[in-house]
Design a protein around this motif. Structure first.
Motif, short mmCIF file in Angstrom:
data_model
loop_
_atom_site.label_atom_id
_atom_site.label_comp_id
_atom_site.label_asym_id
_atom_site.label_seq_id
_atom_site.Cartn_x
_atom_site.Cartn_y
_atom_site.Cartn_z
N SER A 1 19.85 -9.34 48.01
CA SER A 1 19.81 -10.09 46.76
C SER A 1 19.58 -9.17 45.56
O SER A 1 20.13 -9.40 44.47
CB SER A 1 18.71 -11.15 46.83
OG SER A 1 17.43 -10.55 46.96
N GLU A 2 18.79 -8.11 45.75
CA GLU A 2 18.58 -7.16 44.65
C GLU A 2 19.87 -6.42 44.32
O GLU A 2 20.20 -6.21 43.14
CB GLU A 2 17.49 -6.16 45.05
CG GLU A 2 17.16 -5.16 43.97
CD GLU A 2 16.04 -4.22 44.38
OE1 GLU A 2 15.76 -3.28 43.61
OE2 GLU A 2 15.46 -4.43 45.46
N SER B 1 22.15 -8.70 42.27
CA SER B 1 21.80 -8.78 40.85
C SER B 1 22.22 -7.51 40.11
O SER B 1 22.62 -7.57 38.94
CB SER B 1 20.30 -9.01 40.70
OG SER B 1 19.56 -7.90 41.19
N GLN C 1 24.88 -7.56 36.88
CA GLN C 1 24.22 -7.38 35.59
C GLN C 1 25.12 -6.65 34.60
O GLN C 1 25.47 -5.49 34.78
CB GLN C 1 22.91 -6.61 35.77
CG GLN C 1 22.09 -6.50 34.51
CD GLN C 1 20.77 -5.80 34.76
OE1 GLN C 1 20.52 -5.30 35.86
NE2 GLN C 1 19.92 -5.75 33.76
N GLN D 1 31.35 -10.69 37.51
CA GLN D 1 30.93 -12.08 37.35
C GLN D 1 32.11 -13.03 37.55
O GLN D 1 31.98 -14.07 38.22
CB GLN D 1 30.32 -12.26 35.96
CG GLN D 1 29.04 -11.47 35.74
CD GLN D 1 28.64 -11.39 34.28
OE1 GLN D 1 29.24 -12.06 33.44
NE2 GLN D 1 27.64 -10.58 33.97
N ASN E 1 15.48 -12.30 42.24
CA ASN E 1 16.78 -11.63 42.28
C ASN E 1 17.92 -12.63 42.26
O ASN E 1 18.94 -12.41 41.58
CB ASN E 1 16.87 -10.75 43.53
CG ASN E 1 15.93 -9.57 43.49
OD1 ASN E 1 15.58 -9.08 42.41
ND2 ASN E 1 15.50 -9.11 44.65
N ASN F 1 18.21 -13.92 38.79
CA ASN F 1 18.80 -12.88 37.94
C ASN F 1 20.31 -12.83 38.10
O ASN F 1 21.05 -12.71 37.12
CB ASN F 1 18.19 -11.52 38.29
CG ASN F 1 16.75 -11.38 37.84
OD1 ASN F 1 16.31 -12.09 36.93
ND2 ASN F 1 16.02 -10.49 38.47
N ALA F 2 20.76 -12.93 39.35
CA ALA F 2 22.21 -12.94 39.59
C ALA F 2 22.85 -14.18 38.97
O ALA F 2 23.93 -14.10 38.37
CB ALA F 2 22.48 -12.89 41.10
N SER G 1 23.01 -13.80 35.20
CA SER G 1 24.07 -12.86 34.83
C SER G 1 25.44 -13.52 34.88
O SER G 1 26.30 -13.26 34.02
CB SER G 1 24.03 -11.64 35.77
OG SER G 1 22.81 -10.95 35.66
#
Length: 762
Positions: free
Chosen positions: A288-289, A292, A296, A302, A337, A340-341, A344
């Motif tokens: 997951s990190e 993201s 980002q 995206q 995370n 955050n994704a 983004s």
């Protein structure tokens, strides 16, 4: 082999020591000099004899040793060498081992040996493919050579030389090796080579290594190998973790790798499949990190995620956290995370539409209502989703999101212990709420949804207006203090205070939130609700502020709008701000050319029968047209305060009956002035006073009128103060009654629950 090399100098030292103790030809020394007794030595006794103080050979122990262990002499070295020669040889070998990897020549020797071992392993596998025992030794040697290359990580300045020697394509080839241990060793080496801690300030040399890795198709090979690793095996599970670390390190050194790895491989598909299982582990958190990081600030990635249904997949992964909190800190980071994704992705219009279609707004509203750990991320996601998205704003209002959101805005929500401990701070909640309210006012068209948002600032005795003005005053003071500090730094001549530094410092102080709060105040004023307007003025004046501060903030926001959304979006936003500034009483024309927005601006409603012109109350409505004018211009809110005082002293029924469509009634102050006028003198043509007498009478009449105006103004202000005190007492009384009812209801509920529990127990 590394262990054997490391043990060689030690063996030489031991032989030298043994030669020194035993003497020539393997015989034990009869005397070992020592100034004091240190430790007992087998076969010796400590004494002061003819040769001095030290250890003397014990003859009895020597005879007994010869009888009991006669085979020991066979194990002695066949020929003794001088101790000085053995020590010199040990120092030379140790120096070659420690200093050989720090120059280009040693690196060439390492790479050449590595290439030779790789070639031997390939030949052995081709020759003895059906007999693994015959090529096992070559693979052990190859694994040792790969691990020897770890020493290169200590000298990043040799990375370009490593690339020139052709070691990177060979390492890329080994990623397809059949032996999983070899692959794991190569991945671990790549992780250490690209580690930011190892590179430190030598980023240019590291970028050369990353370019060579990308050019050797290492991205495709790593992703292909990632799909074949079995995470149930501990060694391969570590290899998966190291592979993710390689991607992260490469993106940190060269951000363009994020676009290349998503465009050229199926890494994004593998990530979305890996985060779906419900079981949580450390690898899932790292996945997951990495997701993201890939999304980002990368619009292409995206859009790729949105096209493959990634927004819906993210919402499905987040759905279980509506009813439960994370179990540990790693799972908390995993949820952050994922949000955050998601945030983004919501930077583009396409992903915002996909978010609305996947019922993401409804899911975020449910998280706000649940008051769990995920509500902080849900609030942040809504902030991104509602920006320049009318469809998302309408969904938010229609799904009853205003109620839980307003509770967060007022700071009344009771959340779980973990959510309260690990959630966002109160300042961040304020900033997110202000941004969401501003997006609602800007995104919702005229209609029922917009009216529902506006009505929230009227209910419960204008409590949300009070909260809004409190935030505005606090952030205005913070930005003002920061601006004064910057001015002092410029006056002192500090060179590092450039325009970019000023803008960054002001944004950190909260200028964006201040501008959004001023924008909300302007939108509420533009609505035309008299109660809201009077409340805004009252709260401003209590802090010794005026509408001029609101206009100044909006003017700065108007001038600072950039071309982020295009020229048309900039003109549209500036047109809206010009309409708000006009409604707030700005008489200066800030339009470079005659805009169509000013001509199309709706007519402002009358303030309880008192006409408004461009958002400024008519001076005659206050009954003080002559004395209300102040040098350098009069603020619209000061005049509005006099209007409110006049209206507060009028009859309530007359206040409710608006005269917007009919002629405005005569203000009370003006009526008082008419009554104070003396009747006209009778017409007498025979007696005409002189000019001096007429001037005296005129001056006296003007003095009387001035006294009447002062008296009326004083009465109005006292009456207005009385009404404010009365309203304040009523508000406090209502709050006390409401709190009492709430406590009574809570006690009744507790009693009912206890009674129900006792009944069930029976």
């Amino acid at each position: 082999m590394a262990q054997r090399a490391a043990g060689a100098p030690v063996a030489v030292l031991q032989a030298a020591l043994q030669s020194f103790v035993e003497g020539p030809a393997g015989q034990a020394a009869k005397f070992i000099p020592a100034s004091k007794f240190v430790l007992a030595k087998p076969g010796y006794f400590f004494s002061s004899g003819p040769q001095g103080t030290g250890y003397y050979l014990d003859p009895e122990a020597t005879k007994q040793q010869d009888v009991e262990e006669p085979a020991i002499e066979k194990k002695q070295l066949p020929a003794a060498r001088p101790a000085e020669e053995l020590l010199a040889e040990a120092e030379e070998q140790a120096g070659d081992q420690t200093m050989g990897l720090l120059d280009g020549r040693s690196l060439k020797r390492l790479v050449a040996t590595f290439e030779r071992k790789h070639k031997e392993n390939m030949e052995a596998r081709m020759k003895f493919g059906d007999n693994p025992e015959k090529f096992l030794e070559s693979e052990v040697d190859l694994d040792e050579e790969i691990r020897k290359l770890q020493a290169v990580t200590a000298t990043p300045d040799l990375y370009p030389e490593l690339v020139k020697l052709g070691a990177i394509p060979t390492l890329a080839t080994l990623l397809s090796h059949e032996n999983g241990d070899i692959v794991a060793a190569v991945i671990e080496l790549l992780r250490d080579l690209t580690d930011s801690d190892a590179v430190e300030e030598l980023e240019d040399e590291a970028k050369v290594l990353v370019e060579a890795m990308v050019g050797s198709n290492m991205l495709e090979l790593l992703v292909h190998r990632l799909g074949s690793l079995d995470e149930r095996n501990a060694a391969e599970d570590k290899a998966v973790f190291d592979t993710l670390a390689v991607f992260e390190n490469m993106i940190e050194l060269d951000p363009n790798v994020a676009t290349q790895v998503v465009g050229r491989t199926k890494l994004l598909k593998w990530i979305m499949g890996r985060i779906k299982p419900r079981e949580f582990d450390s690898t899932k958190q790292y996945v997951s990190e990495l997701l993201s990081i890939l999304l980002q600030g990368n619009r292409k990635n995206q859009e790729t995620l949105a096209s493959m249904g990634g927004v819906d997949s993210l919402l499905q992964v987040l759905h279980p956290f509506i009813k439960r909190d994370p179990q540990n800190s790693d799972e908390e980071e995993h949820i952050e995370n994922l949000f955050n994704a998601l945030c983004s992705c919501l930077m583009s219009d396409e992903t915002r539409r996909a978010f609305v279609e996947a019922e993401g707004v409804e899911l975020m509203v449910l998280m706000l209502k649940a008051r769990r750990f995920a509500r902080a991320g849900a609030l942040r996601a809504l902030d991104f989703a509602l920006t320049r998205s009318p469809a998302a704003c309408e969904h938010f209002v229609e799904t009853l999101g205003l109620k839980p959101f307003c509770a967060m805005f007022m700071g009344r929500t009771q959340v779980s212990r973990r959510a309260k401990k690990e959630g966002m701070s109160d300042a961040e909640v304020e900033e997110r709420c202000i941004s969401i309210i501003s997006s609602l006012f800007q995104g919702l068209p005229r209609g029922s949804c917009r009216d529902r948002v506006s009505s929230k600032f009227v209910e419960n005795e204008f409590e949300k207006c009070d909260r809004l003005m409190e935030i505005f005053a606090r952030y205005y003071e913070r930005v003002a203090v920061q601006q004064r500090r910057l001015d002092e730094m410029v006056a002192e001549g500090q060179e590092d205070v450039d325009e970019e530094y000023k803008q960054s410092a002001l944004m950190e102080a909260g200028r964006y939130t201040l501008q959004q709060a001023a924008l909300i105040i302007g939108q509420l004023w533009f609505v035309g609700d008299m109660g809201v307007r009077r409340r805004i003025l009252l709260l401003l004046h209590q802090q010794s502020n005026t509408l001029a501060k609101v206009r100044a903030v909006l003017r700065e926001h108007h001038d600072g709008i950039g071309l982020e959304g295009g020229a048309e979006e900039k003109e549209r936003q500036q047109g809206k701000l010009r309409a708000l500034l006009t409604a707030l009483g700005l008489q200066e024309d800030i339009t470079p050319a005659a805009p169509a927005s000013d001509a199309a601006a709706p007519a402002q409603p009358a303030l309880d029968g008192v006409a408004l012109a461009n958002g400024t109350a008519d001076d005659s409505a206050a009954g003080d047209s002559a004395t209300a004018a102040v040098a350098n211009g009069v603020d619209a809110d000061i005049k509005m305060e006099d209007d409110d005082a006049a209206v507060a002293g009028a009859d309530a029924a007359a206040v409710k009956a608006e005269g917007a469509e009919t002629a405005a009634p005569l203000p009370p102050a003006a009526a008082g002035l008419q009554e104070a006028q003396p009747p006209p003198p009778p017409s007498d043509t025979t007696a005409t006073p002189s000019a001096s007498v007429q001037e005296v009478e005129t001056e006296a009449e003007g003095s009387r009128q001035e006294r009447h105006r002062d008296r009326d103004r004083k009465e109005r202000r006292e009456k207005h103060k009385h009404h404010k005190d009365r309203d304040r007492e009523r508000d406090s009384e209502r709050r006390r009654h409401k709190e009492k009812r709430r406590k009574d209801s809570s006690s009744e509920d507790d009693e009912r629950h206890a009674r129900h529990k006792r009944d069930r127990h029976r």
